[in-house]
Design a protein around this motif. Structure first.
Motif, PDB file in Angstrom:
ATOM      1  N   LEU A 284     -10.826   4.020 -11.458  1.00  0.00           N
ATOM      2  CA  LEU A 284     -10.740   3.867 -10.001  1.00  0.00           C
ATOM      3  C   LEU A 284     -10.122   5.063  -9.311  1.00  0.00           C
ATOM      4  O   LEU A 284     -10.204   5.192  -8.086  1.00  0.00           O
TER       5      LEU A 284
ATOM      6  N   ASN B  51      -1.236   2.642  -8.722  1.00  0.00           N
ATOM      7  CA  ASN B  51      -0.781   1.298  -8.412  1.00  0.00           C
ATOM      8  C   ASN B  51       0.657   1.155  -8.876  1.00  0.00           C
ATOM      9  O   ASN B  51       0.975   1.490 -10.026  1.00  0.00           O
TER      10      ASN B  51
ATOM     11  N   GLU C 234      -6.314   5.792  -2.510  1.00  0.00           N
ATOM     12  CA  GLU C 234      -7.624   5.265  -2.899  1.00  0.00           C
ATOM     13  C   GLU C 234      -8.744   6.037  -2.238  1.00  0.00           C
ATOM     14  O   GLU C 234      -9.786   6.277  -2.826  1.00  0.00           O
TER      15      GLU C 234
ATOM     16  N   HIS D 194     -10.978  -2.707 -18.789  1.00  0.00           N
ATOM     17  CA  HIS D 194     -11.223  -2.059 -17.498  1.00  0.00           C
ATOM     18  C   HIS D 194     -11.324  -0.550 -17.656  1.00  0.00           C
ATOM     19  O   HIS D 194     -12.038   0.112 -16.906  1.00  0.00           O
TER      20      HIS D 194
ATOM     21  N   SER E  92      -5.138   4.398 -12.579  1.00  0.00           N
ATOM     22  CA  SER E  92      -6.393   3.921 -13.150  1.00  0.00           C
ATOM     23  C   SER E  92      -7.388   5.082 -13.184  1.00  0.00           C
ATOM     24  O   SER E  92      -7.775   5.611 -12.141  1.00  0.00           O
TER      25      SER E  92
ATOM     26  N   ASP F 126       0.864  -1.171   0.000  1.00  0.00           N
ATOM     27  CA  ASP F 126       0.000   0.000   0.000  1.00  0.00           C
ATOM     28  C   ASP F 126       0.898   1.218   0.000  1.00  0.00           C
ATOM     29  O   ASP F 126       1.764   1.354   0.866  1.00  0.00           O
TER      30      ASP F 126
ATOM     31  N   LEU G 202      -7.295  -5.081  -8.910  1.00  0.00           N
ATOM     32  CA  LEU G 202      -7.960  -5.623  -7.732  1.00  0.00           C
ATOM     33  C   LEU G 202      -7.907  -7.149  -7.701  1.00  0.00           C
ATOM     34  O   LEU G 202      -8.137  -7.751  -6.657  1.00  0.00           O
TER      35      LEU G 202
ATOM     36  N   GLN H 167      -1.186   0.102  -4.138  1.00  0.00           N
ATOM     37  CA  GLN H 167      -2.306   0.997  -4.325  1.00  0.00           C
ATOM     38  C   GLN H 167      -2.123   2.214  -3.442  1.00  0.00           C
ATOM     39  O   GLN H 167      -1.710   2.104  -2.293  1.00  0.00           O
TER      40      GLN H 167
ATOM     41  N   ARG I  25      -5.509  -8.513  -5.129  1.00  0.00           N
ATOM     42  CA  ARG I  25      -5.996  -8.550  -3.745  1.00  0.00           C
ATOM     43  C   ARG I  25      -6.960  -9.713  -3.539  1.00  0.00           C
ATOM     44  O   ARG I  25      -6.977 -10.323  -2.475  1.00  0.00           O
ATOM     45  N   LEU I  26      -7.755 -10.030  -4.565  1.00  0.00           N
ATOM     46  CA  LEU I  26      -8.689 -11.145  -4.441  1.00  0.00           C
ATOM     47  C   LEU I  26      -7.963 -12.482  -4.380  1.00  0.00           C
ATOM     48  O   LEU I  26      -8.509 -13.461  -3.856  1.00  0.00           O
TER      49      LEU I  26
ATOM     50  N   VAL J 124     -13.742  -7.880 -12.839  1.00  0.00           N
ATOM     51  CA  VAL J 124     -13.107  -7.117 -11.765  1.00  0.00           C
ATOM     52  C   VAL J 124     -11.888  -6.388 -12.339  1.00  0.00           C
ATOM     53  O   VAL J 124     -11.140  -6.965 -13.143  1.00  0.00           O
TER      54      VAL J 124
ATOM     55  N   THR K 282      -6.953   5.689  -8.762  1.00  0.00           N
ATOM     56  CA  THR K 282      -5.931   5.216  -7.824  1.00  0.00           C
ATOM     57  C   THR K 282      -4.617   4.986  -8.547  1.00  0.00           C
ATOM     58  O   THR K 282      -4.592   4.658  -9.741  1.00  0.00           O
TER      59      THR K 282
END
Length: 443
Positions: free
Chosen positions: A172, A176, A26, A149, A169, A5, A119, A23, A122-123, A115, A174
């Motif tokens: 989003l 990264n 955010e 995306h 992004s 992060d 992300l 990230q 993270r999933l 998605v 954000t």
């Protein structure tokens, strides 16, 4: 590798295994001037802060007739996020474990394929099943069939000879960070991006090299040497339907136009020699690839040089530039649209930034937009300050030296907006648009 992060200052804290995609900001966002906004703090565990005068110990109520206490809503995280991004905050929905645990494999992959790619990392921490997604051909098949995306900004620079990369992004909002230690320690620079792949060129200490990589999968390969292996102007073109890519090499980067045009095809893993560009005086080395055609600006003869990838030949287009054009950039749009972006005006007080579109029928430039004066003054504080311009999907991005932010213009929506953050504060960074995709293959 580990997930990090990253805050606006570039500090990081490790949060789990997986490919390193850090990230940042955010929950903070960016203000109108491009600076990072302060991140909102969640309510303290001891209870929310009551801002009414009656709640303050020792405070005196100077209005005895007003006995009713008006309670104000504490300024929490949801309210700050709503004010910053304009997003609607929804309440958490309880998921039924006995239902979602029995979700069919193909339906699960179709959901996860939608998605945002950053992300997905993270999933993968959820379970072993999700951790192996990037090696699952079924998931990659669904991922290749869903829409992109959305556009991202890919920034690349070197810090103490160590490659650094951050991706912003736009959907989003954000940043990264992607580690680039997987590339060889060559002296290379960013060429461009297409279809999820990124192209670099440089020297390995002995010869000129060209390499193509997928930053998400951390895979790369060096292309074979060209027939005339010199430092060239390059452009990367990806065909997602054919699952292949091409690299077009035009004249020498220092202006030697005696070199023939060469095209690399990943299907044959070889370079083919094509026509030498006719003798012209280039106005700029910047190129724009649009509708299977490559465009360059020329001063003599005045207009554009166009290279047709299907025939391998060069053609001249007598499209005269607008009057008093100081510096111009060609930007490729969608549906055969070609834009010209540049400054107009001989004096600093009268300068402005304008955008034209090429009328292919009349072979003329038609003005479609002007940068508002407040954005122009903020982007270029000095009349001679250098700026860069690039585009994708009818989006045009402006960056300038000594500015820690970029300016984005949406041609379709006619909206101007600032983009800021730590990844744009380096004076030597290289920036291009980028489409993150797991299914983009270098073979």
């Amino acid at each position: 590798m580990e997930l990090e992060d990253m805050d606006c200052l570039g500090h990081s804290s490790k949060s789990g295994p997986g490919v390193c995609v850090a990230q940042s900001v955010e929950n903070g966002g960016f203000g109108g001037d491009g600076r990072c906004c302060k991140q909102a703090s969640p309510p303290r565990s001891g209870g929310s802060r009551n801002t009414s005068p009656m709640s303050r110990a020792g405070s005196r109520n100077t209005s005895p007739l007003r006995q009713k206490v008006v309670k104000t809503k504490p300024r929490g995280l949801d309210e700050e996020t709503l004010a910053t991004f304009g997003k609607v905050v929804h309440a958490d929905v309880q998921m039924e474990d006995n239902i979602w645990a029995m979700l069919p494999e193909d339906l699960l992959h179709e959901i996860l394929a939608r998605v945002p790619p950053f992300l997905i990392f993270r999933l993968r921490l959820v379970c072993k099943r999700w951790n192996s997604l990037l090696q699952d051909s079924s998931f990659l098949k669904f991922h290749s069939s869903v829409p992109s995306h959305g556009p991202c900004l890919f920034t690349f620079w070197k810090n103490t000879q160590t490659p650094q990369c951050s991706v912003f992004s736009l959907p989003l909002k954000t940043w990264n960070r992607i580690p680039f230690t997987f590339l060889p320690p060559w002296a290379f620079w960013l060429v461009g991006s297409s279809g999820g792949l990124v192209c670099f060129s440089g020297h390995d200490g002995l010869t000129f090299k060209t390499l193509v990589c997928n930053p998400l999968t951390q895979t790369w390969r060096a292309l074979p040497s060209m027939h005339y292996n010199q430092q060239r102007q390059l452009v990367l073109v990806v065909d997602r339907v054919d699952q292949s890519f091409k690299v077009i090499a035009t004249s020498d980067i220092y202006g030697d136009k005696s070199l023939p045009t060469e095209v690399y095809d990943s299907n044959t893993d070889s370079w083919t020699v094509h026509q030498i560009m006719p003798a012209v005086n280039l106005c700029s080395s910047k190129m724009a690839y649009c509708d299977s055609r490559l465009y360059l600006e020329t001063l003599s003869p005045l207009g554009l040089m166009m290279y047709r990838l299907d025939t391998g030949h060069w053609e001249h287009i007598p499209a005269k530039f607008p009057r008093s054009l100081l510096d111009g950039y060609l930007v490729a749009g969608t549906q055969k649209r070609l834009f010209l972006v540049g400054r107009i005006g001989l004096y600093s007080t009268l300068q402005s930034m304008r955008i034209w579109e090429l009328d292919h029928t009349k072979i003329t430039w038609v003005e479609i937009s002007r940068m508002p004066p407040k954005y122009f003054r903020a982007l270029l504080r000095l009349s001679a300050e250098r700026f860069e311009c690039f585009g994708q999907d009818n989006l045009i991005c402006f960056t300038s030296w000594n500015q820690g932010k970029g300016l984005l213009y949406d041609v379709d929506k006619k909206i101007w907006s600032w983009i800021g953050g730590c990844a744009l504060q380096s004076y030597n960074n290289q920036v291009c648009f980028y489409e993150p995709r797991f299914d983009a293959s270098i073979y």
